[in-house]
Design a protein around this motif. Sequence first.
Motif, short mmCIF file in Angstrom:
data_model
loop_
_atom_site.label_atom_id
_atom_site.label_comp_id
_atom_site.label_asym_id
_atom_site.label_seq_id
_atom_site.Cartn_x
_atom_site.Cartn_y
_atom_site.Cartn_z
N LEU A 177 -6.56 -11.01 7.13
CA LEU A 177 -5.41 -11.49 7.73
C LEU A 177 -4.37 -10.71 7.97
N ASN A 178 -3.41 -10.71 7.05
CA ASN A 178 -2.23 -9.74 6.96
C ASN A 178 -1.89 -9.26 5.63
N PRO A 179 -2.26 -7.87 5.51
CA PRO A 179 -1.99 -7.14 4.21
C PRO A 179 -0.51 -7.26 3.65
N ASP A 180 0.52 -7.60 4.85
CA ASP A 180 1.86 -7.55 4.40
C ASP A 180 2.40 -8.93 3.67
N LYS A 181 1.44 -9.81 3.88
CA LYS A 181 1.54 -11.19 3.22
C LYS A 181 0.87 -11.17 1.82
N LEU A 182 0.24 -10.41 1.33
CA LEU A 182 -0.57 -10.34 0.07
C LEU A 182 0.34 -9.60 -0.99
N PHE A 183 0.67 -10.49 -1.84
CA PHE A 183 1.29 -9.85 -3.18
C PHE A 183 0.44 -9.99 -4.40
N VAL A 184 0.26 -8.99 -5.20
CA VAL A 184 -0.55 -8.93 -6.37
C VAL A 184 0.27 -8.80 -7.75
N GLY A 185 -0.31 -9.81 -8.46
CA GLY A 185 0.46 -9.63 -9.92
C GLY A 185 -0.51 -9.08 -11.07
N LEU A 186 -0.21 -7.90 -11.33
CA LEU A 186 -1.36 -6.98 -12.19
C LEU A 186 -0.90 -6.94 -13.62
N VAL A 187 -1.87 -7.49 -14.55
CA VAL A 187 -1.47 -7.51 -15.90
C VAL A 187 -2.59 -6.23 -16.33
N GLN A 188 -1.93 -4.99 -16.40
CA GLN A 188 -2.83 -3.95 -16.56
C GLN A 188 -2.72 -3.74 -18.53
N ARG A 218 3.14 -6.64 -8.48
CA ARG A 218 4.22 -6.73 -9.60
C ARG A 218 3.35 -6.70 -10.93
N LEU A 219 3.79 -5.68 -11.64
CA LEU A 219 3.07 -4.93 -12.75
C LEU A 219 3.49 -5.49 -14.04
N LEU A 220 2.94 -5.73 -14.88
CA LEU A 220 3.18 -6.12 -16.46
C LEU A 220 2.14 -5.26 -17.01
N ASP A 221 2.47 -4.15 -17.77
CA ASP A 221 1.56 -2.96 -18.35
C ASP A 221 1.86 -3.38 -19.78
N ILE A 222 0.40 -3.51 -20.47
CA ILE A 222 0.55 -3.80 -21.86
C ILE A 222 -0.33 -2.69 -22.35
N ASP A 223 0.20 -2.11 -23.56
CA ASP A 223 -0.46 -1.19 -24.16
C ASP A 223 -1.81 -1.88 -25.11
#
Length: 145
Positions: A1-12, A56-61
């Motif tokens: 559809l439209n990548p401008d409307k896609l948001f990612v929450g990343l738990v790394q 949106r990143l949550l980076d966990i060691d």
Amino acid sequence: LNPDKLFVGLVQQNCHKDCKSGVLENRTMVDVPPDDDCYKLFCQSEIGQEYCDQVRLLDIDEPESLGPYAARYFASKLWNGESWFMQTDAHMTFANNWDAMSIDMLEKAPSDKPILSHYPPGHTTDLEHQDGKPGARLCGPVFAT
């Protein structure tokens, strides 16, 4: 559809330093380099530079990781009021137009708050040859009330 409307929450959940392998065949572990920072690699890539601010990143060691269940919970907290919420694990391969197909299924569902769930194919599956074939099924799901 439209990548401008896609948001990612990343738990790394990565090992940042003093990393060890998993248990090897001879029941030993060896020193290994730190995990790749996928967020950083994405943001430095040609396509990622344009969309990095939509992650949106949550980076966990790794030593602080509480495992996949906690990561899924943390990921759900990265939702910021978007119309649709989707959660996947790492190592997923997406079919072309997955977003449009998902929204179409959700809009056709006979519920005000539909949920789509399934067992995805392995991330190495050739999706071109899977088109039109039935996927794995969830049998007998029941919601507690």
